[in-house]
Design an enzyme around this catalytic site. Structure first.
Site, PDB file in Angstrom:
ATOM      1  N   ASP A 103       0.836  -1.193   0.000  1.00  0.00           N
ATOM      2  CA  ASP A 103       0.000   0.000   0.000  1.00  0.00           C
ATOM      3  C   ASP A 103       0.875   1.248   0.000  1.00  0.00           C
ATOM      4  O   ASP A 103       2.067   1.202   0.312  1.00  0.00           O
ATOM      5  CB  ASP A 103      -1.057   0.000   1.107  1.00  0.00           C
ATOM      6  CG  ASP A 103      -0.480   0.078   2.502  1.00  0.00           C
ATOM      7  OD1 ASP A 103       0.716   0.349   2.638  1.00  0.00           O
ATOM      8  OD2 ASP A 103      -1.245  -0.109   3.456  1.00  0.00           O
ATOM      9  N   ASN A 111      -4.161  12.968   0.655  1.00  0.00           N
ATOM     10  CA  ASN A 111      -5.521  13.486   0.564  1.00  0.00           C
ATOM     11  C   ASN A 111      -5.709  14.732   1.422  1.00  0.00           C
ATOM     12  O   ASN A 111      -6.373  15.696   1.008  1.00  0.00           O
ATOM     13  CB  ASN A 111      -6.521  12.410   1.000  1.00  0.00           C
ATOM     14  CG  ASN A 111      -6.714  11.330  -0.039  1.00  0.00           C
ATOM     15  OD1 ASN A 111      -6.605  11.588  -1.240  1.00  0.00           O
ATOM     16  ND2 ASN A 111      -6.984  10.120   0.401  1.00  0.00           N
ATOM     17  N   HIS A 116      -8.564  15.079  -2.322  1.00  0.00           N
ATOM     18  CA  HIS A 116      -8.855  13.736  -2.837  1.00  0.00           C
ATOM     19  C   HIS A 116      -8.572  13.591  -4.328  1.00  0.00           C
ATOM     20  O   HIS A 116      -8.195  12.484  -4.762  1.00  0.00           O
ATOM     21  CB  HIS A 116     -10.302  13.362  -2.522  1.00  0.00           C
ATOM     22  CG  HIS A 116     -10.513  13.053  -1.066  1.00  0.00           C
ATOM     23  ND1 HIS A 116     -10.213  11.838  -0.503  1.00  0.00           N
ATOM     24  CD2 HIS A 116     -10.961  13.838  -0.045  1.00  0.00           C
ATOM     25  CE1 HIS A 116     -10.485  11.862   0.791  1.00  0.00           C
ATOM     26  NE2 HIS A 116     -10.940  13.065   1.097  1.00  0.00           N
ATOM     27  N   ASP A 120      -6.609  10.418  -5.915  1.00  0.00           N
ATOM     28  CA  ASP A 120      -7.069   9.629  -7.063  1.00  0.00           C
ATOM     29  C   ASP A 120      -5.991   9.547  -8.144  1.00  0.00           C
ATOM     30  O   ASP A 120      -5.787   8.496  -8.759  1.00  0.00           O
ATOM     31  CB  ASP A 120      -8.334  10.247  -7.655  1.00  0.00           C
ATOM     32  CG  ASP A 120      -9.553  10.055  -6.764  1.00  0.00           C
ATOM     33  OD1 ASP A 120      -9.463   9.253  -5.799  1.00  0.00           O
ATOM     34  OD2 ASP A 120     -10.582  10.698  -7.017  1.00  0.00           O
ATOM     35  N   GLU A 146      -5.995   2.028  -0.579  1.00  0.00           N
ATOM     36  CA  GLU A 146      -4.742   2.247  -1.305  1.00  0.00           C
ATOM     37  C   GLU A 146      -3.900   0.985  -1.369  1.00  0.00           C
ATOM     38  O   GLU A 146      -2.714   1.034  -1.710  1.00  0.00           O
ATOM     39  CB  GLU A 146      -3.941   3.374  -0.650  1.00  0.00           C
ATOM     40  CG  GLU A 146      -3.417   3.083   0.739  1.00  0.00           C
ATOM     41  CD  GLU A 146      -4.406   3.402   1.845  1.00  0.00           C
ATOM     42  OE1 GLU A 146      -3.952   3.585   2.987  1.00  0.00           O
ATOM     43  OE2 GLU A 146      -5.626   3.462   1.580  1.00  0.00           O
TER      44      GLU A 146
END
Length: 228
Positions: A103, A111, A116, A120, A146
């Site tokens: 991850d 974020n 956000h 993304d 993630e």
């Protein structure tokens, strides 16, 4: 036999169990839209005629059901189905099977600081890196949030560690861009391998072992690879 254009024929080549169209045995038979074809005792197919619009719609629906929309890698359901099959094959044939879990380090901070949309973009970027660099036979998938999993068949622990290390360096050395800003991204990796010596008979146990190794990588300072 002369046939009109665009006619599809099925022919049984003297098979042991025979070929059936809509429950009737056939030797050679033209297929119509919706025909059900039974081959052997347990295989049933359906013949369907599609135009380009219908084919594109079917492809879109299949992709939506099996692929993560953001990273474009398979979703968790596909990964778990493939893991189940791969584990059975590995046990039956004595082949190694590796699961790599990783991850993105401090993803929440991305974020919180950049918003956000930046998070993304990081996920999209990492997904593309993994898609482009994984072996053809590997199955990368978005496992959750993630976290991304890679199912790697036919490689032992040393090779799996090398693959994970290559992916780790790739993520670190090819950072994403967001609004003309280069984002620093690293990832932590956990590796578990089913072999003759380290047997994980339950597919979920293999994932759990990789997950434990991932948390050891985090406790070791992140941006590293650890094995179960």
């Amino acid at each position: 036999v002369l046939l009109p254009k665009n006619v599809t024929m099925i022919k049984d080549l003297e098979s042991t169990n025979g070929t059936y169209i809509n429950s009737a045995p056939v030797d050679a038979h033209p297929l119509a839209d919706g025909d059900r074809i039974r081959i052997g005792a347990s295989t049933c197919l359906q013949f369907t005629l599609e135009d380009d619009i219908e084919a594109n719609l079917r492809d879109h629906l299949y992709s939506a059901a099996t692929r993560d929309a953001l990273t474009k890698v398979p979703n968790r359901r596909v990964f778990e189905e493939q893991l189940e099959r791969a584990t059975a094959y590995a046990k039956r044939h004595g082949h190694p099977l590796s699961v790599i879990l990783f991850d993105i380090d401090h993803f929440k901070q991305v974020n919180d600081v950049y918003g956000h949309p930046a998070g993304d973009e990081v996920l999209r970027h990492v997904g593309q890196l993994i898609r482009d660099s994984a072996r053809r036979e590997d199955i990368p998938a978005r496992y959750g949030g993630e976290e991304i999993a890679v199912l790697a068949r036919g490689i032992d622990l040393e090779q799996a560690m090398q693959l994970a290390e290559r992916l780790r360096r790739l993520i670190r050395e090819k950072p994403p861009q967001f609004k003309e800003r280069t984002l620093t991204v690293t990832a932590s990796f956990g590796v578990a391998v089913h072999t003759g010596e380290t047997r994980f008979y339950d597919p979920q146990a293999l994932v759990t072992a990789a997950d434990g190794a991932l948390y050891r990588a985090k406790r070791s300072g992140r941006d590293c690879v650890r094995s179960a």
